[in-house]
Write a protein that holds these residues in place. Structure first.
Motif, mmCIF file in Angstrom:
data_model
loop_
_atom_site.group_PDB
_atom_site.id
_atom_site.type_symbol
_atom_site.label_atom_id
_atom_site.label_comp_id
_atom_site.label_asym_id
_atom_site.label_seq_id
_atom_site.Cartn_x
_atom_site.Cartn_y
_atom_site.Cartn_z
ATOM 1 N N LEU A 10 44.714 32.534 48.634
ATOM 2 C CA LEU A 10 44.628 32.372 47.181
ATOM 3 C C LEU A 10 43.197 32.656 46.748
ATOM 4 O O LEU A 10 42.249 32.105 47.327
ATOM 5 C CB LEU A 10 45.027 30.949 46.805
ATOM 6 C CG LEU A 10 44.837 30.537 45.347
ATOM 7 C CD1 LEU A 10 45.738 31.363 44.434
ATOM 8 C CD2 LEU A 10 45.121 29.043 45.178
ATOM 9 N N THR A 89 48.897 40.316 43.192
ATOM 10 C CA THR A 89 49.633 39.271 43.884
ATOM 11 C C THR A 89 50.896 39.843 44.513
ATOM 12 O O THR A 89 51.714 40.468 43.827
ATOM 13 C CB THR A 89 49.992 38.138 42.923
ATOM 14 O OG1 THR A 89 48.792 37.500 42.474
ATOM 15 C CG2 THR A 89 50.894 37.108 43.590
ATOM 16 N N THR A 120 47.636 35.869 46.768
ATOM 17 C CA THR A 120 47.867 35.345 45.427
ATOM 18 C C THR A 120 46.553 35.363 44.667
ATOM 19 O O THR A 120 45.556 34.801 45.125
ATOM 20 C CB THR A 120 48.427 33.915 45.477
ATOM 21 O OG1 THR A 120 49.638 33.904 46.240
ATOM 22 C CG2 THR A 120 48.720 33.407 44.069
ATOM 23 N N SER A 122 44.848 34.357 41.154
ATOM 24 C CA SER A 122 45.019 33.545 39.958
ATOM 25 C C SER A 122 44.142 34.078 38.833
ATOM 26 O O SER A 122 43.054 34.611 39.071
ATOM 27 C CB SER A 122 44.676 32.090 40.252
ATOM 28 O OG SER A 122 43.314 31.977 40.618
#
Length: 123
Positions: A10, A89, A120, A122
């Protein structure tokens, strides 16, 4: 024969990740190595490939941000991903093929697929 991908995770938009793919079970001398990705609800798509001689090919969506490299002595291929965007992603897969077209053509058909690693990004 295995292709083992790692390095996903992430990260915030604008950040970087480096994916690695280790080949085992045979030598991939002469093979084209590459990366694909599959986002939820979308088809798997080509990301980047590199020939045994070091010639790289990239999808337009990642040009200038991603860099593929390989270490032939170690049967490793890498994907350095910079300036990541939320649309990057996806689950990323490494692959190996005899020809460049088998990875970059309209109907990818690698000889070998690795398991995926989740990336991923964000916002």
């Amino acid at each position: 024969v295995q292709l083992q991908a790692s390095g996903g995770g992430l990260v915030q938009a604008g950040g970087s990740l480096r994916l690695s793919c280790a080949a085992s079970g045979r030598t991939f001398g002469g093979y084209v190595m590459g990366w694909f990705r599959q986002a939820p609800g979308k088809e798997r798509e080509f990301v980047a490939a590199m020939s045994w001689g070091g010639v790289g090919t990239y999808a337009d969506s990642v040009k200038g941000r991603f860099t593929i490299s390989r270490d032939n002595a170690k049967d490793m291929v890498y994907l350095q991903m910079n300036s990541l965007k939320p649309e990057d992603t996806a689950v990323y897969y490494c692959a190996a093929a005899i020809t460049n077209r088998a990875l970059t053509g309209p109907r990818p058909n690698p000889a070998y697929w690795g398991q995926g690693t989740q990336v991923t990004v964000s916002s």
